[in-house]
Motif scaffolding. Structure first.
Motif, short mmCIF file in Angstrom:
data_model
loop_
_atom_site.label_atom_id
_atom_site.label_comp_id
_atom_site.label_asym_id
_atom_site.label_seq_id
_atom_site.Cartn_x
_atom_site.Cartn_y
_atom_site.Cartn_z
N GLU A 139 0.87 -1.17 0.14
CA GLU A 139 0.23 0.26 -0.27
C GLU A 139 0.97 0.98 0.07
N VAL A 140 1.64 1.60 0.58
CA VAL A 140 2.91 3.05 0.86
C VAL A 140 3.48 2.27 -0.53
N SER A 141 3.95 1.34 -1.09
CA SER A 141 4.64 1.82 -2.55
C SER A 141 3.92 2.60 -3.14
N LYS A 142 2.35 2.07 -3.57
CA LYS A 142 1.66 2.64 -4.38
C LYS A 142 1.31 3.80 -4.36
N ASN A 143 1.04 4.21 -3.35
CA ASN A 143 0.13 5.37 -3.03
C ASN A 143 1.36 6.26 -2.28
N PRO A 144 2.29 8.44 -2.94
CA PRO A 144 2.66 8.47 -2.53
C PRO A 144 2.42 9.06 -1.37
N ASN A 145 0.90 8.65 -1.53
CA ASN A 145 0.10 10.12 -0.40
C ASN A 145 -0.04 9.62 1.17
N ILE A 146 -0.16 7.80 1.32
CA ILE A 146 0.13 7.19 2.08
C ILE A 146 1.41 6.87 2.49
N LYS A 147 2.68 7.26 1.81
CA LYS A 147 3.78 6.67 1.71
C LYS A 147 3.92 8.12 3.24
N GLU A 148 3.77 9.16 2.33
CA GLU A 148 3.86 10.36 3.23
C GLU A 148 3.97 10.83 4.50
N GLN A 149 1.72 9.76 4.55
CA GLN A 149 1.26 10.08 6.18
C GLN A 149 2.19 8.89 6.97
N PHE A 150 2.83 7.75 6.08
CA PHE A 150 2.90 6.70 6.94
C PHE A 150 4.46 7.72 7.51
N GLU A 151 5.30 8.36 7.00
CA GLU A 151 6.14 9.18 7.50
C GLU A 151 5.76 9.59 8.49
N LYS A 152 4.64 10.75 8.71
CA LYS A 152 4.21 11.31 9.95
C LYS A 152 3.51 10.35 11.04
N GLU A 153 2.90 9.75 10.54
CA GLU A 153 2.09 8.74 11.25
C GLU A 153 2.06 7.78 11.70
N PRO A 154 2.98 6.41 11.78
CA PRO A 154 2.72 5.41 11.10
C PRO A 154 1.71 4.51 11.84
N VAL A 155 1.98 5.06 12.91
CA VAL A 155 1.10 3.72 14.01
C VAL A 155 -0.73 4.25 13.19
N LYS A 156 -1.00 5.53 13.09
CA LYS A 156 -2.26 5.55 12.16
C LYS A 156 -2.28 4.96 10.49
N VAL A 157 -1.50 4.20 9.65
CA VAL A 157 -1.28 4.08 9.13
C VAL A 157 -1.54 2.93 9.04
N ILE A 158 -1.06 2.26 9.52
CA ILE A 158 -0.19 0.73 9.91
C ILE A 158 -1.93 0.27 9.85
N GLU A 159 -2.91 1.11 10.86
CA GLU A 159 -3.88 0.53 11.14
C GLU A 159 -5.21 1.01 10.87
#
Length: 73
Positions: free
Chosen positions: A13-33
């Motif tokens: 998911e993170v690899s195919k979506n730059p917006n999710i990748k950016e969000q993962f860098e800021k709030e990884p727990v929220k993105v994973i959940e």
């Protein structure tokens, strides 16, 4: 819960979506959940975060190495 399977799911998911990748860098727990759809205990969330970061780093290094091979041929 298979942590390796969840890491693969998040990496995909993170690899195919730059917006999710950016969000993962800021709030990884929220993105994973959000991707997994489960409220995770902190220790499991940290294992998945570490695994995702490691996988993304390895994939990034592999791409750079592949590109450099083409330069030196």
């Amino acid at each position: 819960m298979d942590i390796k399977e969840q890491i693969s799911k998040v990496v995909e998911e993170v690899s195919k979506n730059p917006n999710i990748k950016e969000q993962f860098e800021k709030e990884p727990v929220k993105v994973i959940e959000k991707i997994i759809g489960v409220d995770l205990p902190d220790d499991i969330a940290m294992k998945i975060i570490d695994g995702v970061k490691a996988k993304l780093t390895v994939d990034g290094v592999s791409k750079v190495a592949g590109a450099l091979k083409g330069v030196f041929k």
